[in-house]
Design a protein around this motif. Structure first.
Motif, PDB file in Angstrom:
ATOM      1  N   GLN A 272      31.651  49.295  35.678  1.00 42.66           N
ATOM      2  CA  GLN A 272      32.733  49.173  34.702  1.00 42.66           C
ATOM      3  C   GLN A 272      33.706  50.346  34.787  1.00 42.66           C
ATOM      4  N   ALA A 273      33.593  51.164  35.829  1.00 45.10           N
ATOM      5  CA  ALA A 273      34.409  52.375  35.901  1.00 45.10           C
ATOM      6  C   ALA A 273      35.899  52.051  36.021  1.00 45.10           C
ATOM      7  N   PHE A 274      36.255  51.003  36.764  1.00 39.39           N
ATOM      8  CA  PHE A 274      37.668  50.625  36.843  1.00 39.39           C
ATOM      9  C   PHE A 274      38.197  50.275  35.454  1.00 39.39           C
ATOM     10  N   GLU A 275      37.450  49.461  34.716  1.00 42.19           N
ATOM     11  CA  GLU A 275      37.889  49.062  33.381  1.00 42.19           C
ATOM     12  C   GLU A 275      38.010  50.272  32.459  1.00 42.19           C
ATOM     13  N   ASN A 276      37.019  51.161  32.519  1.00 40.43           N
ATOM     14  CA  ASN A 276      37.063  52.349  31.669  1.00 40.43           C
ATOM     15  C   ASN A 276      38.262  53.225  32.010  1.00 40.43           C
ATOM     16  N   ALA A 277      38.583  53.320  33.296  1.00 38.95           N
ATOM     17  CA  ALA A 277      39.717  54.149  33.710  1.00 38.95           C
ATOM     18  C   ALA A 277      41.045  53.530  33.289  1.00 38.95           C
ATOM     19  N   VAL A 278      41.145  52.202  33.329  1.00 40.69           N
ATOM     20  CA  VAL A 278      42.367  51.544  32.845  1.00 40.69           C
ATOM     21  C   VAL A 278      42.510  51.764  31.339  1.00 40.69           C
ATOM     22  N   SER A 279      41.408  51.635  30.602  1.00 39.18           N
ATOM     23  CA  SER A 279      41.447  51.904  29.160  1.00 39.18           C
ATOM     24  C   SER A 279      41.902  53.336  28.892  1.00 39.18           C
ATOM     25  N   ALA A 280      41.447  54.270  29.728  1.00 38.55           N
ATOM     26  CA  ALA A 280      41.866  55.669  29.574  1.00 38.55           C
ATOM     27  C   ALA A 280      43.358  55.825  29.843  1.00 38.55           C
ATOM     28  N   MET A 281      43.888  55.087  30.822  1.00 40.27           N
ATOM     29  CA  MET A 281      45.328  55.127  31.088  1.00 40.27           C
ATOM     30  C   MET A 281      46.111  54.634  29.875  1.00 40.27           C
ATOM     31  N   ILE A 282      45.637  53.560  29.261  1.00 38.41           N
ATOM     32  CA  ILE A 282      46.323  53.011  28.090  1.00 38.41           C
ATOM     33  C   ILE A 282      46.263  53.997  26.925  1.00 38.41           C
ATOM     34  N   LEU A 283      45.119  54.653  26.749  1.00 39.29           N
ATOM     35  CA  LEU A 283      44.986  55.642  25.683  1.00 39.29           C
ATOM     36  C   LEU A 283      45.874  56.859  25.962  1.00 39.29           C
TER      37      LEU A 283
ATOM     38  N   ILE B 188      50.852  48.728  32.180  1.00 43.27           N
ATOM     39  CA  ILE B 188      49.609  49.235  32.758  1.00 43.27           C
ATOM     40  C   ILE B 188      48.601  48.101  32.904  1.00 43.27           C
ATOM     41  N   ALA B 189      48.455  47.308  31.845  1.00 48.45           N
ATOM     42  CA  ALA B 189      47.501  46.198  31.888  1.00 48.45           C
ATOM     43  C   ALA B 189      47.892  45.169  32.943  1.00 48.45           C
ATOM     44  N   GLU B 190      49.184  44.864  33.058  1.00 53.31           N
ATOM     45  CA  GLU B 190      49.636  43.895  34.060  1.00 53.31           C
ATOM     46  C   GLU B 190      49.315  44.371  35.470  1.00 53.31           C
ATOM     47  N   CYS B 191      49.596  45.643  35.747  1.00 53.45           N
ATOM     48  CA  CYS B 191      49.336  46.173  37.087  1.00 53.45           C
ATOM     49  C   CYS B 191      47.840  46.172  37.392  1.00 53.45           C
ATOM     50  N   ALA B 192      47.014  46.460  36.383  1.00 54.17           N
ATOM     51  CA  ALA B 192      45.562  46.444  36.579  1.00 54.17           C
ATOM     52  C   ALA B 192      45.056  45.023  36.794  1.00 54.17           C
ATOM     53  N   MET B 193      45.584  44.077  36.038  1.00 53.76           N
ATOM     54  CA  MET B 193      45.146  42.685  36.192  1.00 53.76           C
ATOM     55  C   MET B 193      45.586  42.109  37.535  1.00 53.76           C
ATOM     56  N   ASP B 194      46.740  42.549  38.039  1.00 54.97           N
ATOM     57  CA  ASP B 194      47.201  42.072  39.343  1.00 54.97           C
ATOM     58  C   ASP B 194      46.180  42.351  40.435  1.00 54.97           C
ATOM     59  N   ARG B 195      45.422  43.447  40.291  1.00 59.20           N
ATOM     60  CA  ARG B 195      44.413  43.819  41.296  1.00 59.20           C
ATOM     61  C   ARG B 195      42.991  43.517  40.823  1.00 59.20           C
ATOM     62  N   ASN B 196      42.862  42.774  39.726  1.00 56.45           N
ATOM     63  CA  ASN B 196      41.565  42.379  39.169  1.00 56.45           C
ATOM     64  C   ASN B 196      40.705  43.589  38.805  1.00 56.45           C
ATOM     65  N   LEU B 197      41.338  44.645  38.325  1.00 54.57           N
ATOM     66  CA  LEU B 197      40.594  45.820  37.882  1.00 54.57           C
ATOM     67  C   LEU B 197      40.147  45.678  36.434  1.00 54.57           C
ATOM     68  N   ILE B 198      40.810  44.816  35.686  1.00 51.03           N
ATOM     69  CA  ILE B 198      40.355  44.437  34.350  1.00 51.03           C
ATOM     70  C   ILE B 198      40.478  42.931  34.233  1.00 51.03           C
ATOM     71  N   GLU B 199      39.713  42.366  33.311  1.00 52.11           N
ATOM     72  CA  GLU B 199      39.777  40.938  33.051  1.00 52.11           C
ATOM     73  C   GLU B 199      40.667  40.680  31.848  1.00 52.11           C
ATOM     74  N   CYS B 200      41.382  39.589  31.896  1.00 57.07           N
ATOM     75  CA  CYS B 200      42.191  39.171  30.758  1.00 57.07           C
ATOM     76  C   CYS B 200      41.419  38.097  30.004  1.00 57.07           C
ATOM     77  N   VAL B 201      40.918  38.434  28.840  1.00 51.60           N
ATOM     78  CA  VAL B 201      40.125  37.500  28.046  1.00 51.60           C
ATOM     79  C   VAL B 201      40.939  37.088  26.828  1.00 51.60           C
ATOM     80  N   PRO B 202      41.424  35.836  26.759  1.00 49.24           N
ATOM     81  CA  PRO B 202      42.197  35.416  25.582  1.00 49.24           C
ATOM     82  C   PRO B 202      41.321  35.383  24.342  1.00 49.24           C
ATOM     83  N   LEU B 203      41.878  35.811  23.234  1.00 49.31           N
ATOM     84  CA  LEU B 203      41.130  35.861  21.976  1.00 49.31           C
ATOM     85  C   LEU B 203      41.754  34.918  20.955  1.00 49.31           C
TER      86      LEU B 203
END
Length: 635
Positions: free
Chosen positions: A499-510, A524-539
């Motif tokens: 989960q390190a990629f996801e944690n690092a993206v969250s740190a970028m957003i923070l 930031i989220a768009e660029c991360a999702m483009d490379r599948n570093l985070i998942e987009c989960v609709p809520l």
């Protein structure tokens, strides 16, 4: 809140508020507990360590961790926030991988509590295998031929990855042959090797200002076994050197006498001005080993001054880092977390002739300084982040150096270590490169696509991180992106999870929230999702249970706000927005004439109708003719 289907809180009303609730979710593979905006405030003028302990005191009882022994370990100060890290102990023995991080901004608002502590530990802390036997086992597991680089360090640790914990010997051993900073866990009861990996941050080499290819716009240059040629001699540029206090390349940010580095095949500290009088001039060509020492000094000194003077960080690796320009005869360079130094090889193009290589390795030193213990494990996402960051750091710093014609041709600015790669690279867009930071594959020229979700080779996986950073750079620019990247590192812990990629993206957003008020969160989220570093989960949108609408509340009255969280993952966080602005239930400027209105009359003879005379809106009014009961017939 696992298992609950609703969330509620009580709020004391001081005026009339309109309330809305939204949910946010960082992804589907979360590690540990991340509490964002826990509602805790501290005195921003107080000592950060003191504040960290206050936060833990607030958090521990509620989180059920008050029985865990937490010892302060690291304090770091970023541009916009303070960061305190605690390490968990069990019966005076450190628990491996078990940390708790506290992060608060300069106004004293706690932004994040990241809890990776471990519960349920129950074991003896008396080893059955003595330290001497554990070292002997480690020596055999490594296959040591020559030590030479330093003595091993050994200490007891709790490995929490099995049952109620396991007592292990943790061994760190810097060796010359095989070359490595070896990290091992040896079972302190049975003597079995549980883990073994090499922590050296290796890469192939690169260097000039920034390197001969980029400086001359000539991708056809070749090494010729380290020989001088007119073209390569002419590729040198004369630059000022800052911070020298004598006739050696030792300054406030880099030490080419390589203090503390042992086991090299050539001596360090070779470069000196032959006449020995200031101002010193270090005028050597590439066939002379002194030449590369000058390149290393300039590259690192300039980078650290850029970090401080342009980016505004004064506490990131702010030290004189030891560097050996000719450590060994292999075509590799590495940073060692043991001697905290940089080591460059002489195979192929000398590594210390390409500033991209130098700054890439310096990137590893930066991460080790910001997040002590960075990159634990071997084939991990966090190590890949380190490789990608090192590439991006080098590419951005050297973005406007050398030949602008070269850089602007087919986006060659995104190529890294072109000079080093002349001996092994495949031509892509007219040049060879170790890697590209824009998502281009260095062997095929095609786009690398998206991350698979599982770690493979760290340099290959690191390309996804550098591509994400480059995507952000295209919108924000160089300095803003580097500021975000550097600030975000303070929010991270050593991480060997997937989960390190996801944690690092969250740190970028923070970090973006800290520095820019969250203005770039979506990008930031768009660029991360483009490379599948985070998942987009609709809520699903949360729905209110209370208040249901229509209630009247007085100032000073306690009001309970409750909403459904059905269908929303436990990891979701909720934000509540209050406003004292009452939106109108009806608005019509009448410019659309009747636009769906039904008109009638209760007095007089005629219905109301839209007209364009004596208007009160920009061009229309409603008019009722012939009524003596209407004081103003125009609405």
């Amino acid at each position: 809140m696992g298992g609950k289907t609703f969330v509620s809180l009580t709020w004391m009303l001081t005026t009339l508020w309109w309330i809305s609730v939204t949910a946010a979710y960082g992804g589907g593979r979360m590690a540990g507990s991340r509490i964002v905006d826990p509602g805790i405030f501290v005195d921003p003028t107080a000592d950060p360590l003191h504040n960290g302990k206050i936060v833990i005191a607030h958090y521990a009882d509620a989180a059920g961790i008050s029985d865990r022994d937490l010892v302060s370990e690291v304090v770091r100060v970023g541009k916009g926030a303070y960061h305190v890290r605690f390490h968990q102990y069990y019966r005076d023995v450190p628990v491996a991988f078990a940390y708790l991080g506290v992060h608060y901004d300069r106004q004293g608002r706690v932004q994040l509590i990241e809890d990776r502590t471990i519960g349920g530990l129950h074991l003896s802390v008396d080893p059955e295998i003595p330290a001497t036997e554990a070292l002997s086992i480690a020596r055999g597991a490594i296959g040591i031929v020559r030590e030479a680089r330093g003595r091993p360090k050994i200490a007891l640790r709790i490995d929490p990855r099995i049952g109620k914990g396991r007592l292990v010997w943790e061994i760190r051993w810097p060796t010359l042959e095989p070359l490595g900073d070896w990290h091992l866990f040896i079972d302190a009861k049975r003597g079995r090797v549980i883990d073994r990996w090499n922590e050296l941050f290796f890469d192939r080499a690169f260097v000039y200002d920034p390197n001969a290819v980029q400086a001359t716009n000539d991708p056809t240059l070749s090494d010729e076994e380290n020989a001088d040629t007119p073209a390569l001699t002419d590729a040198r540029v004369e630059i000022p050197l800052f911070g020298l206090s004598g006739n050696r390349l030792v300054g406030p940010f880099v030490d080419l006498c390589a203090t503390g580095i042992t086991g090299a095949y050539k001596p360090a500290c070779q470069a000196a001005d032959p006449d020995g009088t200031p101002p010193y001039t270090f005028d050597f060509t590439r066939s002379d080993d002194r030449f590369e020492e000058g390149i290393v000094y300039h590259a690192i000194d300039a980078m650290q001054r850029y970090i401080q003077d342009t980016l505004g960080f004064t506490s990131i690796n702010n030290r004189s880092i030891p560097a050996h320009a000719h450590y060994y005869d292999s075509d590799n360079a590495f940073y060692s977390s043991d001697d905290k130094g940089l080591h460059f090889g002489d195979g192929g193009v000398d590594d210390a002739e390409d500033a991209d290589v130098i700054l890439h390795e310096y990137g590893h030193a930066i991460l080790d300084d910001q997040v002590p213990g960075w990159g634990i494990g071997f084939r991990t996402e966090q190590r890949a982040i380190g490789e990608g960051f090192g590439d991006f750091l080098a590419g951005m710093f050297n973005l406007d150096r050398g030949s602008s014609a070269y850089q602007e041709t087919q986006d060659r600015w995104a190529a890294i270590a072109e000079w080093d790669a002349v001996s092994y690279g495949t031509p892509v867009r007219g040049t060879t490169a170790l890697r590209w930071i824009d998502g281009t594959d260095e062997t095929t020229g095609e786009d690398i696509g998206a991350y698979s979700g599982k770690p493979s080779e760290v340099h290959d996986d690191g390309r996804y991180w550098s591509a994400m950073l480059t995507c952000i750079f295209r919108d924000l620019g160089r300095e803003a992106t580097l500021e975000l990247a550097l600030e975000s590192h303070f929010y991270l812990l050593p991480d060997m999870s997937d989960q390190a990629f996801e944690n690092a993206v969250s740190a970028m957003i923070l970090a973006d929230e800290t520095l820019n008020g969250g203005a770039n969160r979506e990008r930031i989220a768009e660029c991360a999702m483009d490379r599948n570093l985070i998942e987009c989960v609709p809520l699903p949108a949360p729905s209110f249970l209370s208040p249901s609408g229509g209630e009247h509340h007085q100032a000073g009255e306690e009001v309970t706000i409750a909403w459904s969280r059905e269908g929303i993952p436990d990891e979701a966080t909720f934000s509540i927005d209050f406003t004292d602005r009452c939106d109108p239930f009806l608005f019509d400027d009448m410019e659309g004439e009747r636009s769906g209105w039904s008109v009638s009359h209760g007095a007089g003879l005629n219905d109301w109708m839209p007209v364009s005379t004596r208007f009160h809106s920009p061009s229309h009014a409603f008019f009722a003719a012939g009524s003596d009961r209407v004081s103003d017939q125009y609405l």
